[in-house]
Design an enzyme around this catalytic site. Sequence first.
Site, PDB file in Angstrom:
ATOM      1  N   PHE A 177      42.253 -40.035 -68.106  1.00  0.00           N
ATOM      2  CA  PHE A 177      41.414 -41.224 -68.065  1.00  0.00           C
ATOM      3  C   PHE A 177      41.111 -41.767 -69.460  1.00  0.00           C
ATOM      4  CE2 PHE A 177      40.452 -39.261 -63.939  1.00  0.00           C
ATOM      5  CZ  PHE A 177      40.671 -40.353 -63.122  1.00  0.00           C
TER       6      PHE A 177
ATOM      7  N   VAL B  12      52.489 -30.965 -76.866  1.00  0.00           N
ATOM      8  CA  VAL B  12      51.977 -30.821 -78.230  1.00  0.00           C
ATOM      9  C   VAL B  12      51.515 -29.384 -78.415  1.00  0.00           C
ATOM     10  CG1 VAL B  12      50.107 -31.513 -79.773  1.00  0.00           C
ATOM     11  CG2 VAL B  12      51.354 -33.241 -78.454  1.00  0.00           C
TER      12      VAL B  12
ATOM     13  N   GLU C 185      33.254 -29.889 -52.428  1.00  0.00           N
ATOM     14  CA  GLU C 185      34.223 -30.714 -51.710  1.00  0.00           C
ATOM     15  C   GLU C 185      35.297 -29.852 -51.053  1.00  0.00           C
ATOM     16  OE1 GLU C 185      33.566 -34.810 -54.286  1.00  0.00           O
ATOM     17  OE2 GLU C 185      34.882 -33.282 -55.064  1.00  0.00           O
TER      18      GLU C 185
ATOM     19  N   ASP D 151      37.336 -34.564 -71.956  1.00  0.00           N
ATOM     20  CA  ASP D 151      36.888 -33.205 -71.662  1.00  0.00           C
ATOM     21  C   ASP D 151      37.099 -32.229 -72.809  1.00  0.00           C
ATOM     22  OD1 ASP D 151      36.244 -34.132 -69.215  1.00  0.00           O
ATOM     23  OD2 ASP D 151      37.652 -32.890 -68.089  1.00  0.00           O
TER      24      ASP D 151
ATOM     25  N   ALA E 198      35.278 -38.410 -65.428  1.00  0.00           N
ATOM     26  CA  ALA E 198      36.176 -39.518 -65.737  1.00  0.00           C
ATOM     27  C   ALA E 198      35.478 -40.699 -66.420  1.00  0.00           C
ATOM     28  CB  ALA E 198      36.888 -39.964 -64.462  1.00  0.00           C
TER      29      ALA E 198
END
Lengths: 422, 422
Positions: A14, A79, A171, A300, A316
Amino acid sequence: MQEKHHVVVVGGGFGGLQLVNDLRGAPVRITLVDSRNHHLFQPLLYQVATTLLATSEIAWPIRNLYRDRPEVTTLLGEVVGVDPANKSVVLASGKPVSYDTLVLATGATHAYFGHDEWAPVAPGLKTLEDATTIRRRVLLAFERAELEEDPAKRDALLTFTVIGAGPTGVELAGIIAEMAHRTLPGEFRRIDTRQARVVLVEAGPRILPAFTEELSAYAARELAKLGVEVRTGAAVTDCTDAGVMIGDVFVPSRTLVWAAGVQASPAARWLGIEADRAGRAIVEKDLSAPGRPDVFVIGDTASVMQEEGKPVPGIAPAAKQQGAYVARVIRARLEGKPAPGLFRYRHQGSLATIGKRAAIIDFGRIKLKGALAWWIWGIAHIYFLIGTRSRFAVAWSWLWIYLSGQHSARLITQKETLRNDG
Amino acid sequence: MQEKHHVVVVGGGFGGLQLVNDLRGAPVRITLVDSRNHHLFQPLLYQVATTLLATSEIAWPIRNLYRDRPEVTTLLGEVVGVDPANKSVVLASGKPVSYDTLVLATGATHAYFGHDEWAPVAPGLKTLEDATTIRRRVLLAFERAELEEDPAKRDALLTFTVIGAGPTGVELAGIIAEMAHRTLPGEFRRIDTRQARVVLVEAGPRILPAFTEELSAYAARELAKLGVEVRTGAAVTDCTDAGVMIGDVFVPSRTLVWAAGVQASPAARWLGIEADRAGRAIVEKDLSAPGRPDVFVIGDTASVMQEEGKPVPGIAPAAKQQGAYVARVIRARLEGKPAPGLFRYRHQGSLATIGKRAAIIDFGRIKLKGALAWWIWGIAHIYFLIGTRSRFAVAWSWLWIYLSGQHSARLITQKETLRNDG
């Protein structure tokens, strides 16, 4: 002719995408590096893990997003380090990519609090493969229970444990319980899937600690209605393929899901700067790395404090705000204008769903729960999906589930058969 | 009370499902065993391999199909043998399942004509995992080409070889060529995907030998328009991860797909009966195994002759007709009525698509080609998909591709990164 200022962005989540989007028209060339070819809409990943959505409905090829922006180059690559002295990023292939400005938006993964040996038996949920692994294990547990003659073994197969009761854990537990109690009965002949137990374990005193006590208590009641056993103040002390040790009580459970901790990607280590306990790089108030004004860390993997001393949450909207902010900083610098002030996080609200009918929303002054909150949650998530195609596909899948009660993506894939999985 | 006659069906493909569907209401109980939890709509599998469709759009959980038929038990299990003397089927778990009537509908897999060492470099297309493997390799080849500096290596990465020019090979080659020439240009910055080569190799004298020469020639012209190099009368003599040997010419090509041969599942071996060259069990004219009137073999794993001496083709309509026929035989036996005559195959037509705009159809007297044939093909396939949900999902994906030119499922999954894949 002088080459344009080169912005290297690592990570197409995001934060990274918002940054690239907001640099449209700026006098820069951009290289976007990601180890995956797709952007992943992580807030709905739990729905892939629980057979509600298909993988391709929440993932989109990154390079396709920038096909109309010739100044953006997308590289599939991993990376492995940064060389700030030479202003370059090191790829796993050994190839360096030099930058004028670097933005690290490499996200986080799950953490087992020093118990990495739990990873194979209690998978976390960060990638599409994690989601299909959990999906496979949940579906296989019911299949194996149908074949199992020993009642104790059958009960362990029909016990699902979710560790960690943040939004993802809640959830997951809610949908697994709904599957067992509402979707699957009638399909099996030897077991009654309504006998399945879903245990949600939380070390803290209550579930969804980011919400108010009232909303948290409502969510706990709704989970109980769905048949989820909520155990708060209960620390997991061991995970094996036979079950989970909660405190000093062993709960036989063949399917464990880890939704407890996160660990930032190693951006701080690459830069040689200080990190917080979760490994997040501690950055300046303009999101640049200390002593490296040409390197930014967002999302994050960055540790940023709000004015009231609370950390910016790893969600996000926070990553997007940081991406947008850094785009403004880069533009201002290139135009020789003053910096746009320090980064300030605006919390837009917290959302969590419990099963397929209830949700809780905390917009600050406005707090919502129940069916209305669920509809707002659904519409918001469709709105934030990338691309018309995904919006239609997800809307259609949800409508179908709503009307038929049938889940769309109940696939056991990846060649794991009954024989070769413990 | 006497237990009902027990029909065990092994394999939830087109033949097995038709049989179970047509036994509705018969005085039997049915156990349907499959090593997968889903029925797979194989005619569209190539569209998953080429990013047009998502896995869950062409697969459906088998036990869900029979949730309303309590007499049908679905078992996820791998059959490893048959014990006809004791009338039982042996599962990999060691557990026997006894039957009164057995129907083997276990299908076929790809065959490398004694060169199984080619399997890792030239994957075939029979399962969802095969499809996602091919999808990953095709997408990764473009990604790697974008990173490659050496022109010869880049060319090998941008050369895709499909071996075998039956419908699947033609369909794969057509879509890969369209991706390279129409979908992907504009997304890469260092390579021009229009430079990609797609080579379709066929040992026989022409592509699509099941069609008339005229339709076959039309298909070859359409493939050429899409940029596919068709090489007929060309035998593949070696496959490596560097390329393919066609006759004695080596073509550097990093992505190979095998669409050349099929090998029946080992039903004939389990029963100890004669098989044809492709391993198909040679059955009686009522599809029962020689000397075993209570065992039937149907679909791709059965070798059945038509009246004119041609074998029944290994396609979905043939398997369905055989499933329906055996259901009639079983019903007649249980009702004490005379058998419904011998099995007769009615050929309904042959279809193949070339890319996303053209198709050929041979209905016998009526032969069609071009856009009209493509629409008939599309509508027929949506019609034959199982379940309203899949029909809508596939129709939507196709409409989206038609309108936007963008493919829906361009995902590289399964953790294969740039580093660990040759």
